[in-house]
Scaffold this motif. Structure first.
Motif, PDB file in Angstrom:
ATOM      1  N   ARG A 228       0.840  -1.209   0.000  1.00  0.00           N
ATOM      2  CA  ARG A 228       0.000   0.000   0.000  1.00  0.00           C
ATOM      3  C   ARG A 228       0.871   1.254   0.000  1.00  0.00           C
ATOM      4  NH1 ARG A 228      -5.553  -0.635   2.008  1.00  0.00           N
ATOM      5  NH2 ARG A 228      -5.403   1.612   2.400  1.00  0.00           N
ATOM      6  N   SER A 229       0.577   2.169  -0.887  1.00  0.00           N
ATOM      7  CA  SER A 229       1.367   3.404  -0.951  1.00  0.00           C
ATOM      8  C   SER A 229       1.168   4.251   0.301  1.00  0.00           C
ATOM      9  CB  SER A 229       0.986   4.219  -2.192  1.00  0.00           C
ATOM     10  OG  SER A 229      -0.399   4.566  -2.166  1.00  0.00           O
ATOM     11  N   ASP A 230      -0.069   4.272   0.864  1.00  0.00           N
ATOM     12  CA  ASP A 230      -0.308   5.091   2.059  1.00  0.00           C
ATOM     13  C   ASP A 230       0.461   4.535   3.257  1.00  0.00           C
ATOM     14  OD1 ASP A 230      -1.876   2.827   2.106  1.00  0.00           O
ATOM     15  OD2 ASP A 230      -3.786   3.884   2.368  1.00  0.00           O
ATOM     16  N   LEU A 231       0.595   3.199   3.354  1.00  0.00           N
ATOM     17  CA  LEU A 231       1.379   2.627   4.435  1.00  0.00           C
ATOM     18  C   LEU A 231       2.866   2.900   4.206  1.00  0.00           C
ATOM     19  CD1 LEU A 231       1.652   0.923   6.987  1.00  0.00           C
ATOM     20  CD2 LEU A 231       1.686  -1.126   5.553  1.00  0.00           C
ATOM     21  N   TYR A 232       3.297   2.829   2.953  1.00  0.00           N
ATOM     22  CA  TYR A 232       4.708   3.087   2.638  1.00  0.00           C
ATOM     23  C   TYR A 232       5.114   4.474   3.128  1.00  0.00           C
ATOM     24  CZ  TYR A 232       8.848   4.232  -0.101  1.00  0.00           C
ATOM     25  OH  TYR A 232      10.102   4.643  -0.488  1.00  0.00           O
ATOM     26  N   TYR A 233       4.307   5.467   2.845  1.00  0.00           N
ATOM     27  CA  TYR A 233       4.668   6.828   3.261  1.00  0.00           C
ATOM     28  C   TYR A 233       4.487   7.026   4.763  1.00  0.00           C
ATOM     29  CZ  TYR A 233       5.045   7.873  -1.679  1.00  0.00           C
ATOM     30  OH  TYR A 233       5.438   7.866  -2.985  1.00  0.00           O
ATOM     31  N   ARG A 234       3.665   6.199   5.385  1.00  0.00           N
ATOM     32  CA  ARG A 234       3.489   6.289   6.840  1.00  0.00           C
ATOM     33  C   ARG A 234       4.703   5.726   7.585  1.00  0.00           C
ATOM     34  NH1 ARG A 234       0.408   8.980  10.560  1.00  0.00           N
ATOM     35  NH2 ARG A 234      -1.307   8.879   9.074  1.00  0.00           N
ATOM     36  N   ILE A 235       5.297   4.661   7.070  1.00  0.00           N
ATOM     37  CA  ILE A 235       6.445   4.055   7.767  1.00  0.00           C
ATOM     38  C   ILE A 235       7.773   4.687   7.357  1.00  0.00           C
ATOM     39  CG2 ILE A 235       5.233   1.849   7.949  1.00  0.00           C
ATOM     40  CD1 ILE A 235       7.013   0.784   5.706  1.00  0.00           C
ATOM     41  N   ASN A 236       7.739   5.473   6.276  1.00  0.00           N
ATOM     42  CA  ASN A 236       8.963   5.999   5.696  1.00  0.00           C
ATOM     43  C   ASN A 236       9.203   7.443   6.143  1.00  0.00           C
ATOM     44  OD1 ASN A 236      11.191   6.383   4.122  1.00  0.00           O
ATOM     45  ND2 ASN A 236      10.086   6.543   2.185  1.00  0.00           N
ATOM     46  N   GLY A 237       9.387   7.625   7.479  1.00  0.00           N
ATOM     47  CA  GLY A 237       9.714   8.966   7.972  1.00  0.00           C
ATOM     48  C   GLY A 237      11.162   9.304   7.663  1.00  0.00           C
ATOM     49  N   LEU A 238      12.048   8.393   8.045  1.00  0.00           N
ATOM     50  CA  LEU A 238      13.463   8.486   7.696  1.00  0.00           C
ATOM     51  C   LEU A 238      13.887   7.128   7.155  1.00  0.00           C
ATOM     52  CD1 LEU A 238      16.354   9.778   7.774  1.00  0.00           C
ATOM     53  CD2 LEU A 238      16.559   8.757  10.055  1.00  0.00           C
ATOM     54  N   THR A 239      14.504   7.123   5.989  1.00  0.00           N
ATOM     55  CA  THR A 239      15.033   5.889   5.409  1.00  0.00           C
ATOM     56  C   THR A 239      16.543   5.886   5.534  1.00  0.00           C
ATOM     57  OG1 THR A 239      13.230   5.723   3.809  1.00  0.00           O
ATOM     58  CG2 THR A 239      15.225   4.493   3.329  1.00  0.00           C
ATOM     59  N   VAL A 240      17.087   4.816   6.086  1.00  0.00           N
ATOM     60  CA  VAL A 240      18.538   4.671   6.174  1.00  0.00           C
ATOM     61  C   VAL A 240      18.944   3.389   5.470  1.00  0.00           C
ATOM     62  CG1 VAL A 240      18.819   6.002   8.289  1.00  0.00           C
ATOM     63  CG2 VAL A 240      18.390   3.556   8.444  1.00  0.00           C
ATOM     64  N   GLN A 241      20.055   3.436   4.789  1.00  0.00           N
ATOM     65  CA  GLN A 241      20.552   2.288   4.036  1.00  0.00           C
ATOM     66  C   GLN A 241      21.758   1.710   4.738  1.00  0.00           C
ATOM     67  OE1 GLN A 241      19.493   1.108   0.649  1.00  0.00           O
ATOM     68  NE2 GLN A 241      20.753  -0.618   1.305  1.00  0.00           N
TER      69      GLN A 241
END
Length: 474
Positions: free
Chosen positions: A325-338
């Motif tokens: 789900r795109s809405d869940l993706y943006y909800r969990i993606n506050g800061l992305t670290v690799q």
């Protein structure tokens, strides 16, 4: 579906049975009954067994803190008082309460360490550490003081003075990892969800634990859920919990889900890309409303936790394919670290030393040939693979120098396959040639900085200077 239940003295006390219409079979009933029976046994053990210090252990560290961990209870003098059935199985001996009372087995007769040394390192923090049995078998363990009440013995959780998963200790010299740590520190305690990207074995759970330990929530629960490891039929009950009678096999009085258990602390959702679509909508609602509704209940329970997620997949591609789900993706993606793959890291030497310390083998060294192998290996299993390779090699080297013959055939075969794939029509380079080429490439990448090249390749500077001289690069 029926499972026996045993008391702390190994006597059969009950059988947990779930019966249903033969024409309406429930796929996961037996698995749920087994889990419920194990919960009952664990509760019985803690309610009836006495002890002042508990040792929680398992051959696999991820099982410590779960239903399947071994638990041995000792008195203040280090005499074994009780051990649960999982622990008995791992020890390879049946020890009922009568035998324990008669034999008074001391800690040193079971583990290859003194009772005093164990207490000093075990009770100072919640960090897992390796522990060996007298027969040489290796376990992971955690110690806890046991607070005995009228009905139960419960572990007293202490706040670690310094966690082995601290962000500072993870900063071992790799620039990409250093950047990830710096970014995380800037968003700590700001209610910003963190999404960790990295290959399998790159240390995503360890990094998430370090985030928790660095936050103001460090004294509260850290709850980890592997979304790929649980069957789809069980993950919903595991995450959200359930009320009594929610479905066939639901235990009496229901069960508190992982989300509710994380209240006040940190919820870590590993391999979130494998979460079924049907559950993604429920998780999104929890994150939006800050409340969870157990299965079979109409009552919402407020929850407050920091969310850390991790995946080895490209979630944007899964969103485009309609699998996430795109809405869940943006909800969990506050800061992305690799997190970098091991083959990309420049701190191999430091990592090796840290692992040797964990394995209680700081005196062990690696030959130049082994260091050369490590420098060119593809490391598909990343840091987890490095740890396993070193653990085996330490045992085979028997405390001396790790040579090529101490490396497993599977590990060396991986390198040969990778070399074949990379060269296609060209002859496979010899190990020496591969090593020389790795040095040349690293010297170019690091602009001739010998210290940086030594860190990247996991060599000592003296060894590198000798190799550079032979290659006429100094």
């Amino acid at each position: 579906s029926a499972v026996p239940i045993f008391a702390a003295n190994n006597h059969l006390v009950a059988t947990l049975d779930v019966s249903n219409d033969l024409n309406a079979p429930q796929q996961h009933t037996l698995a749920l009954v087994k889990m419920a029976a194990q919960m009952v046994e664990n509760r019985l053990f803690h309610a009836t067994a006495d002890g002042e210090i508990g040792v929680h252990f398992h051959v696999r560290p991820e099982f410590i803190g779960t239903l399947w961990e071994g638990v041995a209870l000792f008195d203040a003098q280090g005499q074994l008082q009780a051990i649960n059935r999982s622990g008995q199985f791992q020890f390879g001996l049946p020890l009922d309460q009568d035998v324990l009372s008669a034999r008074r087995i001391p800690f040193e007769d079971i583990f290859d360490e003194s009772w005093l040394a164990f207490k000093q390192r075990g009770l100072s923090s919640e960090v897992l550490f390796p522990l060996r049995l007298r027969n040489g078998a290796r376990l992971f363990a955690r110690a806890s003081s046991m607070q005995v009440t009228g009905i139960s013995s419960k572990p007293v959780q202490s706040v670690p003075r310094e966690s082995a998963a601290s962000l500072e200790l993870l900063d071992s010299g790799d620039p990409q990892l250093k950047l990830a740590i710096s970014q995380v520190k800037q968003v700590l305690n700001r209610d910003i969800p963190v999404l960790i990207l990295g290959e399998t074995g790159a240390g995503k759970e360890l990094f998430s634990r370090a985030i928790h330990d660095a936050s103001v929530r460090r004294a509260q629960p850290f709850i980890a859920v592997n979304c790929a490891a649980l069957p789809e039929g069980l993950i919903e009950a595991e995450l959200f919990g359930y009320e009594e009678g929610a479905y066939t096999g639901a235990k009496r009085k229901g069960n508190v889900g992982k989300i509710q258990q994380a209240d006040g602390g940190t919820l870590f959702l590993d391999e979130i890309g494998d979460m079924p679509l049907s559950l993604q909508a429920r998780l999104l609602r929890v994150l939006q409303e800050r409340s969870v509704t157990p299965l079979g209940s109409s009552k919402s329970i407020p929850v407050n936790f920091t969310l850390v997620s991790a995946t080895n997949q490209k979630l944007k591609d899964k969103v485009a394919a309609g699998e996430f789900r795109s809405d869940l993706y943006y909800r969990i993606n506050g800061l992305t670290v690799q997190l970098p793959a091991l083959r990309q890291r420049q701190d191999m030497s430091r990592l090796i030393q840290m692992i040797l310390q964990i394995e209680q083998a700081p005196q062990v060294t690696l030959s130049d040939e082994v260091l050369a192998v490590f420098a060119v290996h593809p490391w598909p299993g990343n840091v987890r693979q490095l740890h396993n390779v070193l653990r085996t090699a330490v045992a085979l080297a028997d405390g001396g120098v790790i040579e090529r013959q101490h490396l497993t055939h599977d590990f060396l075969d991986e390198m040969a396959v990778e070399a074949e794939r990379a060269t296609v029509l060209q002859p496979v380079l010899t190990l020496k040639a591969q090593s020389d080429e790795a040095i040349r490439v690293a010297m170019q990448q690091q602009a001739g900085n010998v210290s940086a090249v030594a860190r990247q390749l996991g060599m000592s500077r003296n060894t590198l200077y000798r190799r550079l001289k032979a290659l006429h690069l100094n």
